[in-house]
Design an enzyme around this catalytic site. Structure first.
Site, PDB file in Angstrom:
ATOM      1  CD  GLU A 110      61.224  58.379 -24.216  1.00  0.00           C
ATOM      2  OE1 GLU A 110      60.715  59.297 -23.545  1.00  0.00           O
ATOM      3  OE2 GLU A 110      61.344  58.417 -25.458  1.00  0.00           O
ATOM      4  CE1 TYR A 111      58.158  49.221 -24.094  1.00  0.00           C
ATOM      5  CE2 TYR A 111      56.128  49.595 -22.850  1.00  0.00           C
ATOM      6  CZ  TYR A 111      56.853  48.854 -23.779  1.00  0.00           C
ATOM      7  OH  TYR A 111      56.275  47.773 -24.380  1.00  0.00           O
ATOM      8  CG  ASP A 112      54.606  54.107 -19.262  1.00  0.00           C
ATOM      9  OD1 ASP A 112      54.699  52.918 -19.662  1.00  0.00           O
ATOM     10  OD2 ASP A 112      54.609  54.438 -18.061  1.00  0.00           O
ATOM     11  CB  ILE A 123      60.913  14.106 -20.599  1.00  0.00           C
ATOM     12  CG1 ILE A 123      60.535  15.549 -20.890  1.00  0.00           C
ATOM     13  CG2 ILE A 123      62.244  13.789 -21.227  1.00  0.00           C
ATOM     14  CD1 ILE A 123      61.582  16.513 -20.404  1.00  0.00           C
ATOM     15  CE  LYS A 126      59.930  17.361 -15.704  1.00  0.00           C
ATOM     16  NZ  LYS A 126      58.697  18.077 -15.513  1.00  0.00           N
ATOM     17  CE  LYS A 168      65.331  19.131 -23.092  1.00  0.00           C
ATOM     18  NZ  LYS A 168      64.850  20.478 -23.396  1.00  0.00           N
ATOM     19  CB  CYS A 181      48.511  28.683  32.440  1.00  0.00           C
ATOM     20  SG  CYS A 181      47.964  30.213  31.674  1.00  0.00           S
ATOM     21  CB  CYS A 238      48.137  33.086  27.368  1.00  0.00           C
ATOM     22  SG  CYS A 238      48.287  32.739  29.121  1.00  0.00           S
TER      23      CYS A 238
HETATM   24  S1  IVH Z   1      61.719  19.134 -23.109  1.00  0.00           S
HETATM   25  C1  IVH Z   1      60.932  16.002 -26.020  1.00  0.00           C
HETATM   26  N1  IVH Z   1      62.779  20.677 -21.289  1.00  0.00           N
HETATM   27  O1  IVH Z   1      58.333  18.761 -18.604  1.00  0.00           O
HETATM   28  C2  IVH Z   1      61.102  16.764 -24.788  1.00  0.00           C
HETATM   29  N2  IVH Z   1      60.566  19.899 -20.942  1.00  0.00           N
HETATM   30  O2  IVH Z   1      57.154  15.740 -19.584  1.00  0.00           O
HETATM   31  C3  IVH Z   1      60.049  17.747 -24.606  1.00  0.00           C
HETATM   32  N3  IVH Z   1      59.532  20.756 -18.874  1.00  0.00           N
HETATM   33  O3  IVH Z   1      55.634  18.837 -20.745  1.00  0.00           O
HETATM   34  C4  IVH Z   1      60.132  18.529 -23.356  1.00  0.00           C
HETATM   35  N4  IVH Z   1      61.242  21.943 -18.217  1.00  0.00           N
HETATM   36  O4  IVH Z   1      56.272  21.007 -19.694  1.00  0.00           O
HETATM   37  C5  IVH Z   1      61.692  19.971 -21.657  1.00  0.00           C
HETATM   38  N5  IVH Z   1      63.837  22.088 -19.766  1.00  0.00           N
HETATM   39  C6  IVH Z   1      62.757  21.389 -20.151  1.00  0.00           C
HETATM   40  C7  IVH Z   1      61.588  21.354 -19.371  1.00  0.00           C
HETATM   41  C8  IVH Z   1      60.501  20.587 -19.792  1.00  0.00           C
HETATM   42  C9  IVH Z   1      60.009  21.572 -17.950  1.00  0.00           C
HETATM   43  C10 IVH Z   1      58.202  20.124 -18.829  1.00  0.00           C
HETATM   44  C11 IVH Z   1      57.398  20.295 -20.075  1.00  0.00           C
HETATM   45  C12 IVH Z   1      56.989  18.910 -20.494  1.00  0.00           C
HETATM   46  C13 IVH Z   1      57.337  18.078 -19.310  1.00  0.00           C
HETATM   47  C14 IVH Z   1      57.972  16.788 -19.771  1.00  0.00           C
END
Ligand code: IVH
Length: 761
Positions: free
Chosen positions: A56-58, A104, A142, A327, A448, A463
């Site tokens: 349907e999407y197609d 970071i 991360k 954070k 062997c 072998c």
């Molecule tokens: S925040 C001011 N959150 O890690 C903070 N970065 O050196 C800006 N990264 O270049 C980044 N997961 O590519 C943030 N949950 C996350 C992240 C993240 C991966 C990477 C990003 C950044 C590097 C930080």
């Protein structure tokens, strides 16, 4: 979260007026198609919950394509049809980030103290007293991908830029448009200028599929194609692909985790979200994918708990991460903390032990498995990766070793994720030492010395030494002894290693000869080591001269003489105590009473696993019938195809294999033999059943036995191939899945009725 949600009420864009003057008559339909396709793409790519079938999407997509082709003036850059990629670029244009893309600080300490150190720093810089309340953080994953800045003007994606040096990146808009998870148009109520920042990455399953496709292309002789070492590398390649039509074929995903420039009505102003968590929730509302793992963590203790929780989760995530990010949640506190150089003081990355590391190849060994398979294994300079020290990595087989082209002296990337065996994922070509030679597979067995052969259509060298080969004997004994086969408790790797070096010596000779040779005692036979073998050979040579009746016959330890082990043999072994020797003898004795399927499986015939062993036993009833069966007769067995039939026949055609069987039987290994069940009595042959829940009268084992006796296979999970699901009380997800796939469902009564119907011809 309250204030961020209010945004929607405050910023409702003027709706485009339908049917206004000068508007193209097809414009409303095009807008409607945009709306529907954007909505369904979001459901499909971001929410993973499609509302309509793909077909349907197609259909909607093709309708839009047709309208745009007929009326090019209706084509716009945010059209869902524009995700397919356009003409290749010569180079990427530079993009100056209006708000720099920061990096970071990374907490190098992968232990929990990393989180404590960050929390202590934040508290110190905020001037908090020791007894002040804990700071609130957002803990995120991360992602191991590439940072990306997406610029939307009036809700339409106008530019996507890489991070570059943080000040200036590259314009990769054409490629990013092809990413299904990235919205091309945002819902109403977003600020007129919005830069969303996040990570472009590739899921592991997408990466595997991509590499499979790349391998096919290479095999088909396509030049300039290569496989990628990891998802990050593949994602980076796709993002920086000058030809966006190629990028479109590289499956990328996206997670949003922040914003860059945000202008409300053309002026920079304070964001209306007061915390980072509110920002994430707003981004999610605006249809961006936000990882569900982001959570509030109060104080260092909860940061540590998050780090530990994610460490466990890590291997089961569908994408790679290399740590977590903490954070400070309140934006006011973030502002108070500010930045040092290019890094905010309010965020930190807390890594996990790396899953990929560099090391050097010290050598390439070839190991020999149970079926004689030769496996090249890279011996590595010890390296700590994925939480353990790795010194070996399999290269699988000749083709794989050649494809990776790993050479002694090379610097390689080693990967170990979870319980997966360590792997060499790539070679750093620029670090290759001069004169490093490509690896070639030996054509003789390294253990062997027998010829090793690679048959047509096979990936492996084998072998040909069979049970003459110590490596194969060792693996054969281990396979035979394992729990699912003869279940000989205590006969493990280390013990078999010692045994396999010995010879079983059968002989008859005067008693004084025994005495003379100390530990070589006993009448029936004894164990001799390699050095004893030399002595015995000498004795054998002298035997005619000395006219003694001395005919030592040396048989290497293996399956055949396993049950001839006696306490005195075992006590000769390194550090074998009375008690453990007796335990092993008891375990050997106990294992003699077995079943035909276990025994058959234990023989280690190639391609004969537990299920096939059961099928064979049921079909023929008796071992001798199997030994004598022709390939045609074997083919009659449920699930036995030509390859398996051939393998069984080849095994029993070798006299020494039949001898081993005879010897084991002579030592007292026995099982109840049954009557053959002819194929006609196997009415459920080829059908697969799945049992779930508790049946009113039959136990699961009983139901399974009844089904198997009728020739059915009983599987553990439901798939399209399942013929029936038998469901009892408290049946769970298997029943749901069966209903979803439309697979017939039986209760116990239904099952009994089916079986009864089969009995009456
Ligand atoms: S925040 C001011 N959150 O890690 C903070 N970065 O050196 C800006 N990264 O270049 C980044 N997961 O590519 C943030 N949950 C996350 C992240 C993240 C991966 C990477 C990003 C950044 C590097 C930080």
């Amino acid at each position: 979260m309250g204030d961020s949600l209010d945004l929607f009420a405050a910023f409702t864009e003027e709706a485009p007026e339908n049917g206004s003057e000068g508007q193209h008559p097809q414009a409303p339909r095009v807008q409607e198609l945009h709306r529907q396709l954007h909505h369904h793409a979001h459901c499909y790519y971001v929410l993973d919950a499609p509302e309509i079938p793909d077909a349907e999407y197609d259909r909607l997509f093709r309708e839009l394509q047709a309208l745009e082709a007929a009326h090019p003036e209706l084509l716009s850059s945010d059209s869902p049809t524009q995700r397919v990629g356009g003409a290749p670029l010569d180079a990427f244009a530079s993009v100056r980030h209006r708000v720099p893309m920061l990096s970071i600080r990374t907490e190098t300490d992968t232990e929990s103290s990393g989180a404590q150190a960050f929390d202590a720093r934040v508290r110190r810089e905020l001037g908090l007293a020791a007894d002040a309340p804990a700071v609130e953080y957002v803990a995120e994953l991360k992602f191991d991908g590439l940072a990306m800045s997406l610029r939307y003007e009036q809700g339409v994606l106008v530019q996507a830029a890489t991070r570059g040096d943080g000040e200036t990146g590259e314009d990769v808009t054409a490629n990013i448009r092809t990413v299904g998870q990235i919205p091309l148009r945002l819902p109403e109520g977003v600020p007129p200028v919005l830069e969303v920042r996040g990570e472009v990455y590739m899921r592991r399953d997408d990466f595997e599929r991509l590499n499979e496709r790349q391998r096919d292309r290479i095999a088909a002789g396509e030049k300039n194609e290569k496989t990628f070492v990891n998802p990050r590398n593949a994602a980076a390649g796709a993002v920086r692909q000058l030809d966006s039509r190629i990028a479109a074929q590289r499956p990328l995903s996206f997670f949003a985790y922040g914003v860059g420039e945000v202008l409300w009505d053309g002026q920079a102003s304070q964001p209306p979200w007061a915390s980072h968590m509110e920002l994430l929730q707003t981004l999610k509302k605006w249809s961006f994918p936000v990882a569900e793992h982001a959570s509030i963590a109060v104080g260092a203790t909860e940061l540590i708990a998050f780090h530990e929780r994610v460490a466990v989760l890590r291997d089961n995530l569908p994408f790679d991460i290399d740590g977590v990010v903490y954070k400070v949640n309140r934006l006011a506190l973030q502002q108070q903390l500010g930045f040092v150089t290019r890094e905010p003081r309010w965020a930190v990355a807390h890594k996990f032990p790396a899953q990929e590391m560099l090391t050097t190849v010290l050598g390439i060994d070839v190991q020999v498995g149970r079926t004689g398979k030769l496996t090249p294994v890279a011996k590595l300079a010890p390296v700590f990766v994925g939480g353990v020290t790795v010194t070996n990595a399999t290269l699988h087989n000749e083709d794989e070793a050649r494809r990776k082209d790993v050479r002694v002296g090379d610097t390689v990337i080693v990967r170990r994720a979870g319980d997966v065996i360590p792997e060499v994922v790539g070679v750093l070509a620029e670090k290759r030492p001069d004169g490093a030679q490509p690896f070639t597979m030996p054509h003789v067995c390294p253990v062997c010395g027998s010829v090793a052969l690679r048959e047509d259509g096979e990936a492996d060298y084998r072998c040909t030494g069979g049970l003459f080969c110590a490596a194969q004997r060792k693996q054969a004994v281990l396979h035979f002894a394992q729990r699912r086969a003869m279940d000989i408790e205590g006969l493990g790797d280390k013990l078999v290693d010692q045994l396999i070096e010995l010879y079983f010596c059968k002989f008859s000779c005067p008693l004084d000869t025994h005495r003379k040779y100390g530990r070589l005692t006993g009448y029936g036979g004894f164990l001799a080591s390699v050095s004893d073998k030399k002595i015995i050979t000498k004795l054998r040579l002298n035997k005619n001269k000395r006219k003694e009746k001395f005919k030592p016959q040396l048989i290497p330890m293996g399956l055949a003489n396993l049950y001839q082990l006696e306490a005195m043999h075992l006590l000769e072994l390194d550090r074998m105590a009375d008690k453990s020797a007796q335990n092993l003898l008891d375990a050997l004795e106990k294992s003699k009473t077995t079943t035909l399927p276990r025994f058959l499986f234990g023989l280690g015939i190639r391609h004969v696993g537990e299920a096939t062993a059961k099928d064979l036993a049921r079909h023929f009833g008796k071992l001798d019938a199997i030994i004598q069966a022709s390939e045609e007769q074997l083919l009659q067995v449920n699930d036995v195809g030509p390859v398996v039939a051939h393998s069984i026949r080849t095994f029993f055609d070798q006299a020494h294999n039949v001898e081993v069987v005879e010897q084991l039987r002579a030592c007292g290994v026995h099982w109840p033999e049954g009557e053959p069940v002819q194929p006609t009595a196997m009415p459920l042959a080829g059908q697969t059943f799945v049992l779930t829940g508790t049946l009113p009268t039959l136990s699961r084992e009983q139901a399974k036995a009844l089904l198997e006796a009728a020739g059915a296979k009983v599987a553990g999970s439901v798939s399209k191939k399942t013929s029936y699901v038998v469901a009892g009380a408290e049946a769970g997800s298997k029943l749901d899945k069966a209903q979803e796939l439309g697979i017939p469902i039986l209760d116990e009564t239904g099952l009994q009725a089916l079986l009864a119907a089969l009995q009456t011809p």
